[in-house]
Design a protein around this motif. Structure first.
Motif, PDB file in Angstrom:
ATOM      1  N   LYS A  87     142.307  -9.081 -36.521  1.00  0.00           N
ATOM      2  CA  LYS A  87     141.319 -10.312 -36.852  1.00  0.00           C
ATOM      3  C   LYS A  87     139.935 -10.526 -36.496  1.00  0.00           C
ATOM      4  CE  LYS A  87     141.545 -13.939 -34.575  1.00  0.00           C
ATOM      5  NZ  LYS A  87     141.581 -15.045 -33.589  1.00  0.00           N
ATOM      6  N   VAL A  88     139.928 -10.050 -35.191  1.00  0.00           N
ATOM      7  CA  VAL A  88     138.609 -10.162 -34.375  1.00  0.00           C
ATOM      8  C   VAL A  88     137.584  -9.099 -35.159  1.00  0.00           C
ATOM      9  CG1 VAL A  88     137.320  -9.795 -32.543  1.00  0.00           C
ATOM     10  CG2 VAL A  88     139.441 -11.057 -32.353  1.00  0.00           C
ATOM     11  N   ARG A  89     138.018  -7.860 -35.569  1.00  0.00           N
ATOM     12  CA  ARG A  89     137.206  -6.822 -36.308  1.00  0.00           C
ATOM     13  C   ARG A  89     137.073  -7.232 -37.505  1.00  0.00           C
ATOM     14  NH1 ARG A  89     138.207  -1.417 -33.940  1.00  0.00           N
ATOM     15  NH2 ARG A  89     138.383  -1.848 -31.807  1.00  0.00           N
ATOM     16  N   LEU A  90     137.935  -7.973 -38.393  1.00  0.00           N
ATOM     17  CA  LEU A  90     137.404  -8.471 -39.589  1.00  0.00           C
ATOM     18  C   LEU A  90     136.354  -9.638 -39.632  1.00  0.00           C
ATOM     19  CD1 LEU A  90     140.815  -8.540 -41.272  1.00  0.00           C
ATOM     20  CD2 LEU A  90     138.823  -7.102 -42.085  1.00  0.00           C
ATOM     21  N   GLN A  91     136.396 -10.444 -38.376  1.00  0.00           N
ATOM     22  CA  GLN A  91     135.578 -11.636 -38.117  1.00  0.00           C
ATOM     23  C   GLN A  91     134.223 -11.372 -38.071  1.00  0.00           C
ATOM     24  OE1 GLN A  91     137.575 -14.048 -35.280  1.00  0.00           O
ATOM     25  NE2 GLN A  91     138.605 -15.227 -36.984  1.00  0.00           N
ATOM     26  N   THR A  92     134.174 -10.034 -37.185  1.00  0.00           N
ATOM     27  CA  THR A  92     132.826  -9.777 -36.284  1.00  0.00           C
ATOM     28  C   THR A  92     132.224  -8.633 -37.258  1.00  0.00           C
ATOM     29  OG1 THR A  92     134.037  -8.520 -34.980  1.00  0.00           O
ATOM     30  CG2 THR A  92     133.578 -10.925 -34.520  1.00  0.00           C
ATOM     31  N   SER A  93     132.883  -7.914 -38.027  1.00  0.00           N
ATOM     32  CA  SER A  93     132.247  -6.534 -38.674  1.00  0.00           C
ATOM     33  C   SER A  93     132.336  -6.783 -40.101  1.00  0.00           C
ATOM     34  CB  SER A  93     132.824  -5.421 -38.171  1.00  0.00           C
ATOM     35  OG  SER A  93     132.466  -4.323 -38.766  1.00  0.00           O
TER      36      SER A  93
ATOM     37  N   MET B  82     126.185 -23.519 -32.139  1.00  0.00           N
ATOM     38  CA  MET B  82     127.156 -23.785 -32.938  1.00  0.00           C
ATOM     39  C   MET B  82     126.508 -24.160 -34.265  1.00  0.00           C
ATOM     40  SD  MET B  82     130.436 -26.412 -32.682  1.00  0.00           S
ATOM     41  CE  MET B  82     129.431 -27.858 -32.914  1.00  0.00           C
ATOM     42  N   ARG B  83     125.935 -25.082 -34.495  1.00  0.00           N
ATOM     43  CA  ARG B  83     125.325 -25.481 -35.421  1.00  0.00           C
ATOM     44  C   ARG B  83     124.660 -24.502 -36.505  1.00  0.00           C
ATOM     45  NH1 ARG B  83     122.168 -31.405 -36.452  1.00  0.00           N
ATOM     46  NH2 ARG B  83     121.871 -31.206 -38.337  1.00  0.00           N
ATOM     47  N   ASP B  84     123.960 -23.931 -35.698  1.00  0.00           N
ATOM     48  CA  ASP B  84     123.149 -22.897 -36.352  1.00  0.00           C
ATOM     49  C   ASP B  84     123.939 -21.653 -37.032  1.00  0.00           C
ATOM     50  OD1 ASP B  84     120.684 -21.430 -37.192  1.00  0.00           O
ATOM     51  OD2 ASP B  84     121.155 -19.983 -35.421  1.00  0.00           O
ATOM     52  N   CYS B  85     125.140 -21.319 -36.315  1.00  0.00           N
ATOM     53  CA  CYS B  85     126.070 -20.247 -36.613  1.00  0.00           C
ATOM     54  C   CYS B  85     126.902 -20.715 -37.939  1.00  0.00           C
ATOM     55  CB  CYS B  85     127.251 -19.924 -35.583  1.00  0.00           C
ATOM     56  SG  CYS B  85     128.102 -18.599 -35.837  1.00  0.00           S
ATOM     57  N   PHE B  86     127.222 -22.210 -38.056  1.00  0.00           N
ATOM     58  CA  PHE B  86     127.686 -22.541 -39.065  1.00  0.00           C
ATOM     59  C   PHE B  86     126.723 -22.553 -40.435  1.00  0.00           C
ATOM     60  CE2 PHE B  86     130.950 -25.096 -36.405  1.00  0.00           C
ATOM     61  CZ  PHE B  86     132.121 -25.031 -37.396  1.00  0.00           C
ATOM     62  N   ALA B  87     125.481 -23.043 -40.147  1.00  0.00           N
ATOM     63  CA  ALA B  87     124.679 -23.094 -41.249  1.00  0.00           C
ATOM     64  C   ALA B  87     124.413 -21.522 -41.632  1.00  0.00           C
ATOM     65  CB  ALA B  87     123.235 -23.624 -40.770  1.00  0.00           C
ATOM     66  N   GLN B  88     123.962 -20.609 -40.847  1.00  0.00           N
ATOM     67  CA  GLN B  88     123.738 -19.199 -41.386  1.00  0.00           C
ATOM     68  C   GLN B  88     125.008 -18.423 -42.017  1.00  0.00           C
ATOM     69  OE1 GLN B  88     121.747 -16.338 -38.913  1.00  0.00           O
ATOM     70  NE2 GLN B  88     121.068 -17.870 -37.565  1.00  0.00           N
ATOM     71  N   THR B  89     126.323 -18.853 -41.646  1.00  0.00           N
ATOM     72  CA  THR B  89     127.281 -18.496 -42.212  1.00  0.00           C
ATOM     73  C   THR B  89     127.380 -18.840 -43.762  1.00  0.00           C
ATOM     74  OG1 THR B  89     128.370 -18.292 -40.016  1.00  0.00           O
ATOM     75  CG2 THR B  89     129.835 -17.962 -41.941  1.00  0.00           C
ATOM     76  N   TRP B  90     127.127 -20.054 -43.766  1.00  0.00           N
ATOM     77  CA  TRP B  90     127.308 -20.811 -44.980  1.00  0.00           C
ATOM     78  C   TRP B  90     126.227 -20.066 -46.120  1.00  0.00           C
ATOM     79  CZ3 TRP B  90     130.441 -23.520 -47.807  1.00  0.00           C
ATOM     80  CH2 TRP B  90     130.038 -24.267 -49.076  1.00  0.00           C
ATOM     81  N   ARG B  91     124.961 -20.008 -45.600  1.00  0.00           N
ATOM     82  CA  ARG B  91     124.001 -19.442 -46.383  1.00  0.00           C
ATOM     83  C   ARG B  91     124.309 -17.933 -46.593  1.00  0.00           C
ATOM     84  NH1 ARG B  91     120.568 -22.318 -42.889  1.00  0.00           N
ATOM     85  NH2 ARG B  91     119.976 -20.414 -41.788  1.00  0.00           N
ATOM     86  N   ALA B  92     124.850 -17.090 -45.822  1.00  0.00           N
ATOM     87  CA  ALA B  92     124.684 -15.573 -46.169  1.00  0.00           C
ATOM     88  C   ALA B  92     126.165 -15.507 -46.760  1.00  0.00           C
ATOM     89  CB  ALA B  92     124.892 -14.943 -44.648  1.00  0.00           C
ATOM     90  N   GLU B  93     127.332 -16.136 -46.663  1.00  0.00           N
ATOM     91  CA  GLU B  93     128.719 -15.589 -47.147  1.00  0.00           C
ATOM     92  C   GLU B  93     129.256 -16.846 -47.837  1.00  0.00           C
ATOM     93  OE1 GLU B  93     130.867 -13.525 -44.078  1.00  0.00           O
ATOM     94  OE2 GLU B  93     129.413 -14.151 -42.748  1.00  0.00           O
TER      95      GLU B  93
END
Length: 316
Positions: free
Chosen positions: A44-50, A270-281
């Motif tokens: 799970k962690v490998r899929l989430q982070t790579s 945390m807020r920046d991480c949510f935003a970047q994840t949404w924009r990228a993926e």
């Protein structure tokens, strides 16, 4: 005339001995949880982070081929020592919260009548357990994730073990690396608080609802519900836990591997991480790795609740 206070004491077992039993049963469940779930967790962690693996099967195959079977238990020492304590706190805090709510209800009824909690109250007790658990779960999971995702080749490892990881995360702050106890070991605490409250509120509520419904349907006491049903309901509660909280877990994993190996940190908050994840993926980015997580959740949560419930029945 009956004394309402005495009636309350008779209804609510709130002694230190009962709390100790809750904590001990939770610790036993925590050990079972780690031993069953660790291989699923590293995938799970490998899929989430790579981005290196197209699927859970590809990740598991690659880990086995390049790192060997024991790699599925990388970083196990930290959770084995810590998750027992975490699950102990979860069950101890949940039952303490439940008893407190029951006591308040009895007092409002002046000690008359049976106490029945609503499922909103079960959720509140579960969320309280999750918040109490965060103090331990944040650093334990941070260290585990770092150990699971570090390079494995000769001379490439960043940490020789869990204590070396703790030392480096804590000391990097002194050299301008943004570490320290608060910003190193406890990086990702804000999103962990959100995840734990939601996850354990749903986890305990689902289990209690299934157990109570079964007991009512069959006209038996809770302690008479068959052990295989306890395991089944625990497994279903585990599925509900992750479906309700998984996006928070993805953000937590991203934040706790951010700046890995001395690279620059990508996420300011945390807020920046949510935003970047949404924009990228997009929305899919918040559900990467959900497949192996749900596969893991059923046996792990089933084993946890079964061991805790059977231990409680034995020592009571």
């Amino acid at each position: 005339m009956a004394d309402p206070a005495a009636d309350i004491e008779a209804h609510i077992p709130s002694s230190a001995a009962q709390t100790a039993k809750d904590l001990f049963s939770g610790a036993a469940g925590g050990v079972a949880q780690v031993l069953i779930g660790q291989p699923f967790d590293i995938v799970k962690v490998r899929l989430q982070t790579s981005q290196a693996y197209p699927s859970a099967l590809a990740a598991a195959t690659s880990i086995y081929k390049h790192e060997g079977a024991l790699a599925f238990y990388k970083g196990t020492l930290t959770p084995l020592l810590g998750i027992g304590a975490c699950v102990s706190i979860q069950f101890g805090a949940f039952h303490a919260g439940r008893r407190w709510l029951e006591e308040r209800k009895l007092k409002s009824n002046k000690g008359v009548g049976a106490v029945t909690l609503g499922y909103g109250e079960y959720y509140a007790a579960g969320a309280f357990a999750g918040l109490a658990n965060t103090v331990l779960s944040t650093p334990i999971e941070h260290v585990r994730i770092r150990l699971q995702t570090q390079p494995h080749g000769p001379g490439e490892r960043l940490y020789s073990g869990p204590w070396d990881c703790v030392r480096k995360l804590s000391s990097s702050f002194q050299h301008g690396g943004g570490g320290g106890i608060g910003r190193g070991l406890y990086r990702g605490t804000s999103v962990t608080l959100l995840r734990e409250a939601q996850a354990y509120g749903v986890w305990f509520t689902t289990f209690e609802w299934l157990m109570n419904a079964d007991a009512a349907r069959n006209g038996v006491g809770r302690k008479d519900v068959a052990s295989w049903k306890v395991a089944l309901y625990g497994g279903l509660a585990g599925e509900a836990l992750w479906l309700a909280s998984y996006p928070f877990d993805v953000v937590k994993s991203k934040m706790q591997t951010d700046g890995f190996g001395g690279s620059a940190q990508r996420y300011a908050s945390m807020r920046d991480c949510f935003a970047q994840t949404w924009r990228a993926e997009g929305a899919r980015g918040f559900w990467k790795g959900i497949g192996p997580t749900l596969l893991r959740a059923m046996p792990v949560s089933a084993g946890t609740f079964a061991v805790v419930e059977m231990t409680m029945r034995a020592i009571n």
